[in-house]
Design an enzyme around this catalytic site. Structure first.
Site, PDB file in Angstrom:
ATOM      1  N   HIS A 102      66.511 193.317  94.381  1.00  0.00           N
ATOM      2  CA  HIS A 102      67.340 192.545  94.936  1.00  0.00           C
ATOM      3  C   HIS A 102      67.709 193.232  96.421  1.00  0.00           C
ATOM      4  CE1 HIS A 102      69.814 195.110  92.527  1.00  0.00           C
ATOM      5  NE2 HIS A 102      70.886 194.724  93.347  1.00  0.00           N
TER       6      HIS A 102
ATOM      7  N   TYR B  18      89.282 224.018 101.115  1.00  0.00           N
ATOM      8  CA  TYR B  18      88.247 223.965 100.338  1.00  0.00           C
ATOM      9  C   TYR B  18      88.799 223.975  98.899  1.00  0.00           C
ATOM     10  CZ  TYR B  18      83.743 224.626  98.401  1.00  0.00           C
ATOM     11  OH  TYR B  18      82.428 224.519  97.604  1.00  0.00           O
TER      12      TYR B  18
ATOM     13  N   ALA C 103      87.931 200.422  87.219  1.00  0.00           N
ATOM     14  CA  ALA C 103      87.889 200.145  88.785  1.00  0.00           C
ATOM     15  C   ALA C 103      88.915 199.108  89.234  1.00  0.00           C
ATOM     16  CB  ALA C 103      86.379 199.469  89.124  1.00  0.00           C
TER      17      ALA C 103
HETATM   18  C1  LIG Z   1      81.827 199.613  91.138  1.00  0.00           C
HETATM   19  C2  LIG Z   1      81.853 200.063  89.847  1.00  0.00           C
HETATM   20  C3  LIG Z   1      81.461 201.123  89.319  1.00  0.00           C
HETATM   21  C4  LIG Z   1      80.741 201.965  90.162  1.00  0.00           C
HETATM   22  O1  LIG Z   1      81.550 202.421  91.214  1.00  0.00           O
HETATM   23  P1  LIG Z   1      80.925 203.043  92.801  1.00  0.00           P
HETATM   24  O2  LIG Z   1      82.318 203.227  93.311  1.00  0.00           O
HETATM   25  O3  LIG Z   1      80.423 201.624  93.338  1.00  0.00           O
HETATM   26  O4  LIG Z   1      80.026 203.919  92.363  1.00  0.00           O
HETATM   27  C5  LIG Z   1      81.808 201.297  87.980  1.00  0.00           C
HETATM   28  N1  LIG Z   1      82.034 200.492  86.996  1.00  0.00           N
HETATM   29  C6  LIG Z   1      82.794 199.363  87.681  1.00  0.00           C
HETATM   30  C7  LIG Z   1      83.275 198.478  86.561  1.00  0.00           C
HETATM   31  C8  LIG Z   1      82.738 199.018  88.960  1.00  0.00           C
HETATM   32  O5  LIG Z   1      83.309 197.823  89.326  1.00  0.00           O
END
Ligand SMILES: *Cc1c(COP(=O)(O)O)cnc(C)c1O
Length: 460
Positions: free
Chosen positions: A452, A73, A219
């Site tokens: 959507h 944990y 990301a």
């Molecule tokens: C996918 C994404 C997010 C959100 O992330 P999740 O893992 O889908 O919650 C935020 N910012 C960018 C640029 C993304 O491509």
């Protein structure tokens, strides 16, 4: 495959069969789904290009790492392993795992909203980022370069900030009313278009000048680093990881959906350069929303897989093949005369459906028409990014007309081969050749929010 597009830098050890359907079956399946591809079962899709988020394939090293996950944990070995990788890449002092990108957003973004009437500024806020900015009581303003809306002409870095607009907006709103600057790399909503190192350096200077916190929404930071190596003067001989390190040197914090360049199916990251007070506040909030700070909603084994995935995503051969796949699909469509966003970005090919089906008005959703035709033709699932996604004006209740009507063909990481992409290209060319027959859609049921996802339609 010729030298123009790099062959797969991996061989395949485990396979997942995918089901083929007939055109007649697909016509019925689509009708039963209310003509909304989101309602199709994955088993009824042959090639799924809905998203690149959490849809990638893990390596044998990642699967192996999962076997040694520590499910304690608190203070698990898996946490410390992941922490050391994140620190190595970012150079930041503080790290916390979260369940995915929006987990990072819900924990971090409210911390910088200290009074009413504040703004976050970004090149373009991603949808969930915008949602969390607004939930935190602030507003989200985009300051992207105008050339990002020019689909046809080459520009190496269409994801950049418009620096003049950024500084003008800070002065207009008052620096004390800016929560932070969010650098989204690559710029997802602009089609995965990259941001140059020069632009990041200049944005950082502006942030410092006004004492504003600079946050990277990272990301797809590895794909962005690859584009910098390929396109920006002075970076050709640099290692990808060093480009990534320089990237993080121009910010104070990282929020990341690890479902993209983390090469895992679920996970997220918060990393903070040196602000201990802010980190402590994030930890407090994370306990309530995500989990204890050394697991943040993840299994121990997930953190091990992510620790390995983060490094794999910085491998230059992996990245070259990844970007080449997207470019290959884009080139095939362009050679057939299909209007797409050029150059293609890092994770998807965007088809310009306004140009492709001008007979369909925006409120009959041209991109949905193209997306559905592509599914019927070959079982390929893409996604509408246009007026359907945009929704209605809350004041007038009228459908808002999107600047661009796009269909996104999103390529999952390490999942499909060039042959799959040929199937996609051939089907898309067929749809293009019959574009004059395409007809729009009307709502059968319109869902009141995020329409959507769950609305159903009838063909006109
Ligand atoms: C996918 C994404 C997010 C959100 O992330 P999740 O893992 O889908 O919650 C935020 N910012 C960018 C640029 C993304 O491509």
């Amino acid at each position: 495959m010729n030298k123009k597009y790099m062959a797969e830098p991996y061989r395949i050890k485990m396979v997942e069969s995918i089901r083929q359907t007939t055109k007649e079956e697909r016509i019925t399946l689509l009708k039963n789904a209310g003509y909304n591809p989101f309602s199709l079962r994955s088993d009824d899709v042959y090639i799924d290009l809905l998203t690149d988020s959490g849809t990638g394939a893990m390596s044998q090293e990642q699967w192996g790492a999962m076997m040694i996950g520590d499910e304690a944990y608190a203070g698990s070995r898996s946490f410390y392993r992941l922490e050391s990788v994140v620190k190595n890449i970012t150079g930041y002092k503080y790290f916390m795992p979260v369940h995915q990108g929006r987990g990072a957003e819900q924990v971090f973004l409210p911390q910088l909203v200290t009074h009413k009437g504040m703004y976050y500024l970004s090149n373009i806020h991603f949808d969930t980022t915008r949602a969390h900015v607004e939930l935190a009581g602030a507003r989200a303003l985009d300051c992207v370069t105008e050339c990002c809306y020019d689909l046809k002409n080459y520009h190496p870095f269409k994801g950049n900030f418009d620096l003049e607009l950024l500084e003008k907006t800070i002065l207009e709103k008052g620096k004390e009313n800016i929560c932070g600057i969010i650098m989204t790399i690559t710029n997802n909503s602009a089609g995965g278009q990259p941001v140059s190192m020069e632009n990041m350096r200049e944005v950082h200077k502006i942030a410092k000048k006004y004492g504003i916190m600079n946050i990277i929404d990272g990301a797809r930071y590895a794909e962005n680093s690859f584009f910098i190596k390929e396109r920006e003067k002075g970076y050709q001989d640099k290692d990808i990881i060093d480009i990534a390190r320089e990237t993080y040197s121009y910010a104070d914090a990282l929020l990341m959906s690890a479902k993209k360049d983390g090469l895992v199916n679920m996970g997220g990251i918060i990393a903070i350069r040196d602000d201990k007070c802010l980190f402590d506040k994030c930890r407090t909030r994370a306990v309530a929303y995500e989990g204890f700070p050394t697991y943040g909603g993840l299994n121990g084994r997930d953190m091990d897989a992510l620790a390995v995935g983060l490094m794999e995503a910085l491998d230059e051969n992996y990245l070259r093949h990844r970007i080449d796949q997207v470019r290959y699909l884009g080139d095939r469509l362009m050679e057939a005369g299909i209007p797409i966003q050029y150059p293609v970005g890092g994770h998807a090919v965007f088809v310009d459906c306004k140009a492709l089906a001008p007979q369909i008005p925006y409120d009959q959703f041209p991109s949905l028409a193209v997306t559905n035709a592509l599914y019927v033709e070959a079982g390929v699932r893409a996604v509408e990014i246009g007026s359907l996604l945009l929704g209605r004006d809350p004041d007038t209740n009228k459908n808002i007309e999107a600047k661009l009507e796009l269909m996104r063909l999103t390529i999952p990481r390490r999942v499909y081969t060039y042959n799959h992409l040929d199937v996609v290209a051939d089907a898309m060319i067929h749809v293009f050749e019959h574009r004059h027959e395409l007809k729009g859609y009307a709502f059968d049921y319109e869902s009141p929010i995020l329409r959507h996802f769950t609305s159903t339609f009838k063909p006109l």
